[in-house]
Design a protein around this motif. Structure first.
Motif, PDB file in Angstrom:
ATOM      1  N   GLN A  45       0.823  -1.216   0.000  1.00 44.19           N
ATOM      2  CA  GLN A  45       0.000   0.000   0.000  1.00 44.19           C
ATOM      3  C   GLN A  45       0.851   1.258   0.000  1.00 44.19           C
ATOM      4  O   GLN A  45       0.467   2.280  -0.574  1.00 44.19           O
ATOM      5  N   TYR A  46       2.045   1.185   0.594  1.00 44.75           N
ATOM      6  CA  TYR A  46       2.930   2.347   0.579  1.00 44.75           C
ATOM      7  C   TYR A  46       3.367   2.678  -0.843  1.00 44.75           C
ATOM      8  O   TYR A  46       3.325   3.840  -1.271  1.00 44.75           O
ATOM      9  N   VAL A  47       3.749   1.660  -1.602  1.00 39.70           N
ATOM     10  CA  VAL A  47       4.213   1.898  -2.974  1.00 39.70           C
ATOM     11  C   VAL A  47       3.054   2.303  -3.879  1.00 39.70           C
ATOM     12  O   VAL A  47       3.177   3.233  -4.690  1.00 39.70           O
ATOM     13  N   LEU A  48       1.917   1.620  -3.761  1.00 41.11           N
ATOM     14  CA  LEU A  48       0.779   1.931  -4.633  1.00 41.11           C
ATOM     15  C   LEU A  48       0.262   3.347  -4.408  1.00 41.11           C
ATOM     16  O   LEU A  48      -0.139   4.032  -5.351  1.00 41.11           O
ATOM     17  N   LEU A  49       0.251   3.803  -3.165  1.00 43.28           N
ATOM     18  CA  LEU A  49      -0.191   5.166  -2.887  1.00 43.28           C
ATOM     19  C   LEU A  49       0.894   6.187  -3.207  1.00 43.28           C
ATOM     20  O   LEU A  49       0.601   7.332  -3.557  1.00 43.28           O
ATOM     21  N   GLY A  50       2.155   5.766  -3.107  1.00 45.06           N
ATOM     22  CA  GLY A  50       3.248   6.698  -3.373  1.00 45.06           C
ATOM     23  C   GLY A  50       3.332   7.121  -4.822  1.00 45.06           C
ATOM     24  O   GLY A  50       3.766   8.244  -5.125  1.00 45.06           O
ATOM     25  N   PHE A  51       2.916   6.247  -5.745  1.00 41.68           N
ATOM     26  CA  PHE A  51       3.004   6.590  -7.171  1.00 41.68           C
ATOM     27  C   PHE A  51       2.100   7.768  -7.543  1.00 41.68           C
ATOM     28  O   PHE A  51       2.579   8.754  -8.125  1.00 41.68           O
ATOM     29  N   PRO A  52       0.801   7.753  -7.226  1.00 40.77           N
ATOM     30  CA  PRO A  52      -0.018   8.940  -7.560  1.00 40.77           C
ATOM     31  C   PRO A  52       0.415  10.179  -6.780  1.00 40.77           C
ATOM     32  O   PRO A  52       0.328  11.299  -7.302  1.00 40.77           O
ATOM     33  N   LEU A  53       0.886  10.008  -5.533  1.00 40.20           N
ATOM     34  CA  LEU A  53       1.382  11.161  -4.783  1.00 40.20           C
ATOM     35  C   LEU A  53       2.600  11.763  -5.469  1.00 40.20           C
ATOM     36  O   LEU A  53       2.775  12.987  -5.519  1.00 40.20           O
ATOM     37  N   GLY A  54       3.477  10.895  -5.990  1.00 37.41           N
ATOM     38  CA  GLY A  54       4.657  11.384  -6.687  1.00 37.41           C
ATOM     39  C   GLY A  54       4.293  12.160  -7.945  1.00 37.41           C
ATOM     40  O   GLY A  54       4.886  13.206  -8.236  1.00 37.41           O
ATOM     41  N   ILE A  55       3.346  11.642  -8.711  1.00 40.04           N
ATOM     42  CA  ILE A  55       2.908  12.357  -9.926  1.00 40.04           C
ATOM     43  C   ILE A  55       2.273  13.696  -9.552  1.00 40.04           C
ATOM     44  O   ILE A  55       2.507  14.727 -10.207  1.00 40.04           O
ATOM     45  N   LEU A  56       1.464  13.700  -8.479  1.00 35.57           N
ATOM     46  CA  LEU A  56       0.797  14.930  -8.050  1.00 35.57           C
ATOM     47  C   LEU A  56       1.814  15.980  -7.601  1.00 35.57           C
ATOM     48  O   LEU A  56       1.731  17.155  -8.011  1.00 35.57           O
ATOM     49  N   THR A  57       2.782  15.580  -6.759  1.00 32.86           N
ATOM     50  CA  THR A  57       3.725  16.559  -6.220  1.00 32.86           C
ATOM     51  C   THR A  57       4.666  17.099  -7.294  1.00 32.86           C
ATOM     52  O   THR A  57       4.992  18.286  -7.282  1.00 32.86           O
ATOM     53  N   VAL A  58       5.112  16.262  -8.219  1.00 28.24           N
ATOM     54  CA  VAL A  58       6.022  16.778  -9.250  1.00 28.24           C
ATOM     55  C   VAL A  58       5.301  17.778 -10.144  1.00 28.24           C
ATOM     56  O   VAL A  58       5.866  18.813 -10.534  1.00 28.24           O
ATOM     57  N   ALA A  59       4.042  17.498 -10.482  1.00 27.58           N
ATOM     58  CA  ALA A  59       3.298  18.449 -11.311  1.00 27.58           C
ATOM     59  C   ALA A  59       3.011  19.736 -10.546  1.00 27.58           C
ATOM     60  O   ALA A  59       3.152  20.844 -11.096  1.00 27.58           O
ATOM     61  N   LEU A  60       2.634  19.605  -9.277  1.00 28.38           N
ATOM     62  CA  LEU A  60       2.270  20.774  -8.488  1.00 28.38           C
ATOM     63  C   LEU A  60       3.489  21.644  -8.190  1.00 28.38           C
ATOM     64  O   LEU A  60       3.479  22.864  -8.436  1.00 28.38           O
ATOM     65  N   PHE A  61       4.557  21.023  -7.686  1.00 33.23           N
ATOM     66  CA  PHE A  61       5.708  21.819  -7.250  1.00 33.23           C
ATOM     67  C   PHE A  61       6.513  22.372  -8.415  1.00 33.23           C
ATOM     68  O   PHE A  61       7.065  23.472  -8.324  1.00 33.23           O
ATOM     69  N   MET A  62       6.620  21.614  -9.493  1.00 30.59           N
ATOM     70  CA  MET A  62       7.336  22.135 -10.648  1.00 30.59           C
ATOM     71  C   MET A  62       6.657  23.395 -11.197  1.00 30.59           C
ATOM     72  O   MET A  62       7.305  24.398 -11.492  1.00 30.59           O
ATOM     73  N   SER A  63       5.334  23.334 -11.315  1.00 26.98           N
ATOM     74  CA  SER A  63       4.609  24.490 -11.853  1.00 26.98           C
ATOM     75  C   SER A  63       4.670  25.672 -10.888  1.00 26.98           C
ATOM     76  O   SER A  63       4.936  26.815 -11.302  1.00 26.98           O
ATOM     77  N   LEU A  64       4.439  25.423  -9.592  1.00 26.64           N
ATOM     78  CA  LEU A  64       4.465  26.519  -8.624  1.00 26.64           C
ATOM     79  C   LEU A  64       5.864  27.107  -8.484  1.00 26.64           C
ATOM     80  O   LEU A  64       6.027  28.339  -8.435  1.00 26.64           O
ATOM     81  N   PHE A  65       6.876  26.251  -8.422  1.00 26.41           N
ATOM     82  CA  PHE A  65       8.228  26.739  -8.196  1.00 26.41           C
ATOM     83  C   PHE A  65       8.711  27.611  -9.348  1.00 26.41           C
ATOM     84  O   PHE A  65       9.217  28.720  -9.138  1.00 26.41           O
ATOM     85  N   PHE A  66       8.558  27.128 -10.554  1.00 23.36           N
ATOM     86  CA  PHE A  66       9.067  27.910 -11.694  1.00 23.36           C
ATOM     87  C   PHE A  66       8.194  29.132 -11.963  1.00 23.36           C
ATOM     88  O   PHE A  66       8.683  30.152 -12.455  1.00 23.36           O
ATOM     89  N   THR A  67       6.904  29.047 -11.626  1.00 24.70           N
ATOM     90  CA  THR A  67       6.067  30.247 -11.738  1.00 24.70           C
ATOM     91  C   THR A  67       6.519  31.306 -10.744  1.00 24.70           C
ATOM     92  O   THR A  67       6.654  32.490 -11.078  1.00 24.70           O
ATOM     93  N   GLY A  68       6.756  30.863  -9.486  1.00 27.76           N
ATOM     94  CA  GLY A  68       7.231  31.809  -8.482  1.00 27.76           C
ATOM     95  C   GLY A  68       8.605  32.352  -8.813  1.00 27.76           C
ATOM     96  O   GLY A  68       8.885  33.545  -8.606  1.00 27.76           O
TER      97      GLY A  68
END
Length: 437
Positions: free
Chosen positions: A30-53
């Motif tokens: 369950q750790y790995v299965l949940l970690g995959f969508p969290l990883g996709i979510l955080t990379v999309a969110l932080f990459m966009s916010l960081f470079f925008t900022g």
């Protein structure tokens, strides 16, 4: 010092090894299965916010965007620390974050931006998808191979197959027909099931250790350095206490020898010299002088034996702490109620320190307390030895420098223990020493 109580707990039956394996397999999966969508979510969110900022920082709009990015990364990092605890088998501590010194706007905004752990949290959020994707691929492949292979009989009939001349088992040289195909798929399922636990465990550990390194590695290193510095300070304090206790013991021994055996030996030499002169003129007087010298010799030997007991009591070395304390209590001029059920032998240094704690305390009671009774208790617990001496005297004792108990406090601290004295005026004295094993 608060009294030490032995804590008794009722242990629940330990789960079987197979149950622990299955439980860990579920946690890792369950750790790995949940970690995959969290990883996709955080990379999309932080990459966009960081470079925008970062891109709008020149017009100051990017500053609150970067602050929001950093604080959001903290939230995801806190979630991840809670998730990796069961995988690693221990709770991951929450790191220290810098706090703003004042309540001003700029202080509140800029302080998180200067915190190194906040940027490590953001770095984890940006790149966690790499180990998450790798781990997810392995876990999905192995679970699908194990479940699909072991249940081939339940679904093989419903799947269309190629003509017999291109049957996969036949192409692999394993014969033809449905039976060969089912056996091949089932064997693959057995392989995936047999290697499922180590593969899933390895994938989960890879992802969890990556997260731990960024989210708590620096904090754990900082705590280890702090613990090492604290241990060094304790060792230095113990060394200083040991030197002080040794110096005090040597000064006391020197004083006792000078005031006792040395004076008697000087008198003994003078008596023997006088007897030598009296032998020719007054044999009877010489005989009396020699008899008196013999008495002085016996008293000197008794004093030397008493001093030797203060250095290394033979009964303590030969028979242990309980027998030595019994002998010590019997020689005290005040009645002693001794409760020392420690029959087994302990470490020599521990026995010696406990003995001298009781000996010094009884000496102080006899000299200064005006007590009618002394209670001595020696108890063994899981962490060490608890030595307690209580009297009903006048009180007023102190471990401050210049008082009689200062040397005893040094001796206890040199052994790694703690000495506590409760001695209100007119309320008696209770001395407690906690000595670690």
């Amino acid at each position: 010092m608060p009294s030490v109580k032995d804590m008794t707990t009722t242990a629940s039956p330990a789960p079987s090894p197979m149950a622990r394996l299955v439980r860990q397999l579920g946690i890792d999966t369950q750790y790995v299965l949940l970690g995959f969508p969290l990883g996709i979510l955080t990379v999309a969110l932080f990459m966009s916010l960081f470079f925008t900022g970062l891109g709008t920082l020149i017009i100051w709009v990017g500053l609150p965007i970067l602050l929001a990015t950093v604080m959001t990364a903290r939230g995801f990092a806190t979630l991840e620390r809670a998730r990796i605890g069961p995988v690693l088998g221990r709770k991951v501590p929450h790191p220290y974050y810098k706090k703003a010194a004042g309540n001003g706007f700029w202080s509140q905004v800029l302080k998180p931006m200067t915190d190194g752990q906040s940027w490590l949290d953001l770095l984890h959020g940006m790149f966690r998808f790499i180990p998450s994707t790798i781990a997810f691929s392995f876990v999905i492949t192995w679970w699908a191979g194990a479940i699909g292979g072991l249940t081939v009989l339940l679904w093989d009939w419903s799947v269309p197959h190629p003509p017999e001349n291109v049957d996969l088992p036949e192409l692999l040289g394993m014969g033809d027909g449905t039976f060969t195909r089912v056996v091949f798929y089932f064997a693959c399922g057995v392989f995936f099931a047999g290697t499922l636990y180590p593969v899933v465990r390895g994938a989960a550990l890879m992802e969890a250790l990556f997260a731990r390194g960024l989210l708590s590695g620096v904090n754990e290193l900082r705590e280890q350095v702090a613990e090492a510095n604290a241990a060094r300070e304790v060792a230095q304090q113990q060394k200083a206490a040991a030197v002080s206790a040794e110096a005090t013991a040597l000064r006391r021994l020197e004083r006792d020898i000078h005031d006792g055996p040395q004076q008697r030996l000087v008198r003994l030499a003078m008596d023997l010299g006088r007897a030598e002169q009296q032998f020719s003129t007054d044999p009877e007087a010489a005989r009396a002088t020699v008899a008196e010298a013999l008495t002085q010799t016996r008293e000197t030997l008794d004093e030397l034996r008493a001093l030797s007991r203060g250095i290394a009591p033979p009964i303590l070395v030969d028979r242990g702490l309980q027998a030595a304390l019994t002998a010590l209590a019997s020689r005290c001029t005040i009645p002693v109620d001794l409760d020392a059920p420690v029959a087994e032998r302990l470490e020599p240094a521990l026995e010696s320190t406990a003995y001298f704690v009781v000996a010094e305390a009884l000496t102080n009671v006899a000299k200064h307390s005006y007590a009618n009774e002394v209670q001595v208790s020696v108890r063994r617990n899981v962490s060490g030895l608890i030595v307690s001496i209580a009297d009903d005297g006048v009180g007023g004792a102190s471990v401050a420098k210049g008082h009689g108990l200062a040397g005893l406090d040094d001796r206890v601290r040199a052994a790694g223990g703690v000495l506590d004295v409760e001695s209100p005026a007119g309320g008696g004295t209770r001395l407690t020493a906690a000595l670690p094993v």
